[in-house]
Design a protein around this motif. Structure first.
Motif, short mmCIF file in Angstrom:
data_model
loop_
_atom_site.label_atom_id
_atom_site.label_comp_id
_atom_site.label_asym_id
_atom_site.label_seq_id
_atom_site.Cartn_x
_atom_site.Cartn_y
_atom_site.Cartn_z
N ASP A 1 0.84 -1.19 0.00
CA ASP A 1 0.00 0.00 0.00
C ASP A 1 0.88 1.25 0.00
OD1 ASP A 1 -1.87 1.95 0.23
OD2 ASP A 1 -2.82 1.17 2.05
N LEU A 2 0.98 1.88 -1.16
CA LEU A 2 1.75 3.12 -1.30
C LEU A 2 0.85 4.27 -1.71
CD1 LEU A 2 4.95 1.70 -3.08
CD2 LEU A 2 4.75 2.43 -0.70
N MET A 3 -0.43 4.16 -1.39
CA MET A 3 -1.34 5.26 -1.68
C MET A 3 -0.98 6.46 -0.82
SD MET A 3 -3.52 4.74 -4.11
CE MET A 3 -4.79 5.95 -3.79
N PRO A 4 -0.93 7.65 -1.41
CA PRO A 4 -0.64 8.85 -0.60
C PRO A 4 -1.85 9.22 0.24
CG PRO A 4 -1.16 9.46 -2.87
CD PRO A 4 -1.12 7.95 -2.84
N GLY A 5 -1.59 9.96 1.30
CA GLY A 5 -2.69 10.50 2.08
C GLY A 5 -2.96 9.84 3.40
N SER A 6 -2.22 8.77 3.73
CA SER A 6 -2.48 8.10 5.00
C SER A 6 -1.17 7.89 5.75
CB SER A 6 -3.16 6.75 4.75
OG SER A 6 -3.39 6.08 5.98
N PRO A 7 -1.19 7.99 7.08
CA PRO A 7 0.01 7.69 7.86
C PRO A 7 0.15 6.19 8.07
CG PRO A 7 -1.76 8.30 9.33
CD PRO A 7 -2.31 8.41 7.93
#
Length: 473
Positions: free
Chosen positions: A112-118
């Motif tokens: 999971d390399l989706m931006p927007g989450s820590p």
């Protein structure tokens, strides 16, 4: 006599269908229990009422229920153990339906390399639990009723002090409103502006499509502000039809650039001259690595700038906690929209966050997280420099994501997304963030938007390996 109020749980069983088919009382009960298990209302491991409690609930003899439980246990529907009561038995999981001929199943997301989450594994559980206990112990009874739509005064006071100290925000508890994340906050402000007669909102030419959808749902049209290495070109506001603008001065998403001081001043001057409003999205202002922290633009004119912050990056998006520092003229209109939306945000989460901030645990968590994310960023840079040196990496001075610009001749962005799917990688592409009205540059290269904050420490090396495989295709 045992009261119904003491029963351990409720169980809705309709015996009328079985009785209508001529079944006896016990057989009708067995049939109803089988149906409840079969259709999934009673899942494996569900503890049933005692025979005494269910008999009283249904108004039938206890022996009838006991005999039904015994029969269904013999058939494998239920299981009974001394001291554990009667539960729904495990019956196995039906096999998944096979895909149609010629259709390959989609691989599961492994990286999971989706931006927007820590990194959600870093959520400070122990500190949050301790803060919750303190909050519960000290909360007045009225805290758990419906109250001020702006939110709990404890959190608004804590936020006013914290934002002044850390981000230079000029506000007070009376002008702060707690909302259910930035998305709701943006919607509240947009609807309030629409009521005041604003019809067009300026946005940066790259941003998050879901946020543009929120603006559209509030009845506002959008115009796009061009971006370059100095951030949004705010001089484009002059002469535009916009009555308000959304900016990300500290760290533009997804490009990662900061808004130049001169352009901040231009935006504020435009707002003063036209009566416009600026919405400052400070979504991850705490995370900076190679530069001095940039104070909030709101400090230049608190009567013209709405400051919007969130705990989504600093703690977790699932908390649904955000806040707005409002100009005085917008406090009542936005409060009215909050009342219409959901009345108020959750009291216990607000009280807990207030405790976390005032105890210093929030600051300590931010410092630890900033160090960890900087290590992640440095690791990303090092691995790409070694294994894919032709990839240009930008947007690295702050935040939790980076833009990877691929060399000429690379796969197009849609092909990259398809290949990423088969490699089990979840990420974004730059074109997804572009406003629909903006045409891509003729010489634009394929670019990925990669979130390096999302994977856990253990999963990050494997995610980097998969990413390198993708960019070298």
């Amino acid at each position: 006599m045992e009261s119904w109020a003491t029963f351990g749980g409720d169980l809705h069983l309709d015996l009328s269908a079985g009785r209508a088919r001529g079944l006896g009382l016990r057989a009708a009960l067995e049939d109803a229990l089988r149906s409840a298990v079969r259709d999934g209302r009673l899942t494996a491991g569900t503890r049933l009422l005692s025979s005494r409690a269910l008999a009283a609930d249904l108004g039938i003899a206890r022996n009838t229920v006991a005999e039904a439980y015994t029969q269904l246990s013999a058939e494998g529907w239920l299981t009974s153990r001394q001291g554990s009561g009667t539960m729904v038995a495990e019956r196995g999981t039906p096999p998944a339906a096979a895909p149609p001929p010629g259709v390959r199943p989609k691989p599961a997301v492994r990286h999971d390399l989706m931006p927007g989450s820590p990194d959600l594994s870093r959520f400070p559980r122990a500190a949050w639990l301790a803060a919750t206990r303190r909050a519960l112990a000290g909360a007045p009874h009225e805290a758990f009723g419906l109250g001020d739509p702006r939110g709990r005064i404890e959190l608004r006071r804590a936020l006013a002090d914290y934002l002044a100290r850390v981000r230079g925000v000029r506000t007070d508890p009376e002008r702060l409103l707690v909302c259910s994340g930035y998305t709701q906050g943006l919607g509240l402000v947009c609807r309030a502006l629409h009521e005041e007669g604003v019809r067009t909102l300026a946005v940066e030419e790259y941003g998050l499509p879901p946020q543009r959808a929120v603006i559209d749902a509030a009845g506002l049209a959008t115009v796009a502000l061009p971006l370059d290495e100095g951030g949004a070109r705010t001089e484009a506001l002059l002469g535009s039809p916009a009555g308000a603008a959304v900016l990300t001065p500290a760290h533009q998403f997804p490009t990662g650039v900061a808004l130049r001081a001169s352009r901040r001043a231009t935006a504020v001057a435009w707002a003063r001259a036209t009566g416009g409003i600026l919405i400052e999205d400070d979504y991850d202002g705490e995370f900076r690595y190679d530069r001095q922290p940039l104070g909030a633009m709101q400090a230049l004119d608190p009567d013209r700038v709405v400051y919007a912050g969130t705990a989504a990056k600093s703690l977790a998006p699932g908390l649904r906690l955000g806040w707005l520092a409002l100009p005085s003229r917008l406090v009542e209109p936005v409060m009215r929209q909050k009342r219409l939306a959901d009345g108020q945000s959750g009291a216990l989460e607000q009280l807990t966050l207030a405790e976390l901030i005032t105890s210093g645990d929030y600051d300590r968590h931010i410092r630890r997280s900033r160090l960890q994310y900087r290590k992640r960023r440095d690791q990303l840079i090092a691995v790409l420099a070694e294994r894919a040196p032709e990839v240009r990496v930008t947007g690295l001075s702050a935040g939790l994501s980076a833009v990877l610009e691929l060399p000429p001749g690379s796969l197009g962005e849609q092909d990259l997304l398809r290949q990423a799917q088969w490699l089990g990688i979840s990420l974004s592409v730059l074109s997804w963030c572009r406003a629909p009205s903006v045409e891509p540059a003729p010489d634009a290269r394929s670019a990925l938007v990669v979130g390096y904050g999302t994977p856990s420490d253990r999963a990050f090396p494997a995610a980097l390996d998969a990413l390198c495989t993708l960019v070298r295709l």
